[in-house]
Write an enzyme that holds these catalytic residues in place. Structure first.
Site, mmCIF file in Angstrom:
data_model
loop_
_atom_site.group_PDB
_atom_site.id
_atom_site.type_symbol
_atom_site.label_atom_id
_atom_site.label_comp_id
_atom_site.label_asym_id
_atom_site.label_seq_id
_atom_site.Cartn_x
_atom_site.Cartn_y
_atom_site.Cartn_z
ATOM 1 C CG LEU A 204 4.248 8.622 2.893
ATOM 2 C CD1 LEU A 204 3.725 9.919 3.476
ATOM 3 C CD2 LEU A 204 4.397 7.582 3.999
ATOM 4 C CG HIS A 205 4.828 10.466 -3.985
ATOM 5 N ND1 HIS A 205 3.713 11.154 -3.611
ATOM 6 C CD2 HIS A 205 5.455 11.224 -4.905
ATOM 7 C CE1 HIS A 205 3.646 12.284 -4.287
ATOM 8 N NE2 HIS A 205 4.694 12.358 -5.074
ATOM 9 N NE ARG A 206 5.394 15.924 -2.419
ATOM 10 C CZ ARG A 206 5.266 16.144 -3.707
ATOM 11 N NH1 ARG A 206 6.317 16.127 -4.485
ATOM 12 N NH2 ARG A 206 4.092 16.398 -4.232
ATOM 13 N NE ARG A 239 11.090 8.643 -3.810
ATOM 14 C CZ ARG A 239 11.939 9.171 -4.664
ATOM 15 N NH1 ARG A 239 11.614 9.356 -5.913
ATOM 16 N NH2 ARG A 239 13.121 9.549 -4.259
#
Ligand code: UD1
Length: 361
Positions: A204-206, A239
């Site tokens: 998960l990084h968007r 992030r």
């Protein structure tokens, strides 16, 4: 022909590796490699160069992280002198990250031919920074090399001349096929105490998923439900780790009994993790494609995809971030009703050779 190849962020590295290798085998091409430094952590960059045998970059621009405008501008400022010094016949960029458009723009302004690998992909969602990068890069490229038929269709519809477009297949799959056996040697499953076929991999990084506390909280609701059925292994993008802390959600995720947060995994460890997983949950683009070849069900945590072939053949299901839809997809995996997909056209581990043939043609 002197070709200057650009790589900047993690998803570029598995694409550039086979292209550099194929160029190295062609007597007519003299390849150079520039790393913009968009990704710079050992685990986000060096490890991939090492594991994938990518030659040391001729130049590293070392730009690092910043806002989109500053990062893009810094890449452009430091890339221009490199082009002026080396004067390549063409610049080759891959994918859709900020490094892709930044270097592409500098090249065309200096009258240097631009080649875009993974051209034509469209999510039709302009809130995604990558969609802007894709549209702009394609609109200034001289040679547009596509990984799937939708890319060709999109470019034709946008008025790109047929002579510039080539369907070459998926270069990331070249890397996957080459390293699949080797990845089986990775001790990651044993190290994490996981059993093949009995765990889920999550990435998960968007920004759309991890920058907002409500959205990320709803995703955690879904992960909590899956966590009750099955261990989850979650290599965390820097992030996302920063945001979990900033949004006050670190404790909640660390409290999940079966969920293991780990550092970003190297290529071989991650390939082993995906290969043996019961399912993958992700908002990545490339992972939708890799799981297609590995025949592992992929629940895509996005409202759309720029890689529609994976959804058309059923290897990936686009569910967005609604916990009910995520859990419904998970239940379909649990009840073994997920389809076994066909391999898309030209995802055959020879895409890089086709790229070199088109370029040197
Ligand atoms: C970038 C790409 C995205 C791709 C993703 C894969 C753009 C617009 N986005 O997003 O398409 O899917 O890479 O990872 O180019 N950071 C580190 N160490 C690093 C790199 C980043 O700590 O080596 C942290 C920094 O806090 C940084 C943040 O991650 O601000 C975001 O990095 P950035 O390169 O801006 O975008 P990604 O989210 O990684």
């Amino acid at each position: 022909m002197k070709i200057l190849n650009v790589a900047g962020a993690r998803p570029n590295f598995m694409k550039i590796a086979p292209i550099m290798a194929a160029m190295g085998r062609n007597a007519r091409i003299d390849p150079m490699l520039v790393h913009t430094g968009q990704h710079y952590d050992q685990r986000m960059s060096d490890l991939f160069f090492h594991q994938l045998g990518i030659p040391k970059p001729d130049v590293n621009l070392g730009v690092g992280s910043a806002s989109h405008a500053v990062q893009t501008a810094e890449i452009m400022k430091s890339f221009e002198p490199v082009l002026l010094e080396h004067r390549p016949d063409a610049v080759l960029v891959v994918g859709d990250v900020n490094s892709t458009i930044a270097c592409g723009l500098v090249a065309v302004k200096l009258g240097i031919q631009l080649i875009h690998v993974e051209a034509g992909l469209r999510s039709f969602d302009r809130t995604m920074p990558e969609e802007i990068n894709r549209l702009l890069t394609d609109s200034i490229s001289d040679l547009l090399l596509c990984s799937e038929p939708s890319g060709v269709e999109n470019l034709r519809r946008e008025g790109v001349a047929d002579s510039k477009i080539h369907l070459v297949g998926n270069v990331m799959i070249d890397t996957l096929v080459k390293n699949r056996e080797r990845a089986q040697q990775s001790p990651i499953l044993e190290d994490l105490g996981l059993t093949a076929g009995e765990y889920v991999v999550l990435t998960l990084h968007r920004p759309a998923n991890v920058d907002d506390a409500t959205v990320l909280g709803r995703l955690l609701d879904a992960f909590e439900a899956i966590d009750r059925d099955c261990p989850i292994v979650f290599p965390v993008h820097p992030r996302t780790r920063n945001n979990l802390a900033k949004l006050g959600l670190s404790e909640r995720i660390e409290g999940l009994t079966n969920l293991r947060l780990i550092e970003p995994a190297g290529y071989l460890d991650f390939l082993r993790l995906m290969s043996s997983a019961k399912a993958v949950l992700t908002d990545s683009g490339g992972i939708q494609e890799e799981t297609t070849i590995l025949r592992v069900p992929c629940i895509t945590l996005r409202p759309n995809t720029e890689r529609p072939i994976t959804a058309e053949i059923g290897s990936s299901r686009i569910v967005g971030n609604d916990p009910a839809k995520i859990i419904e997809a998970w239940q379909s995996i649990q009840s073994n009703t997920w389809p076994t997909p066909q391999v898309p056209l030209l995802w055959d581990s020879h895409a890089a050779d086709r790229i070199v043939t088109v370029i040197s043609g």
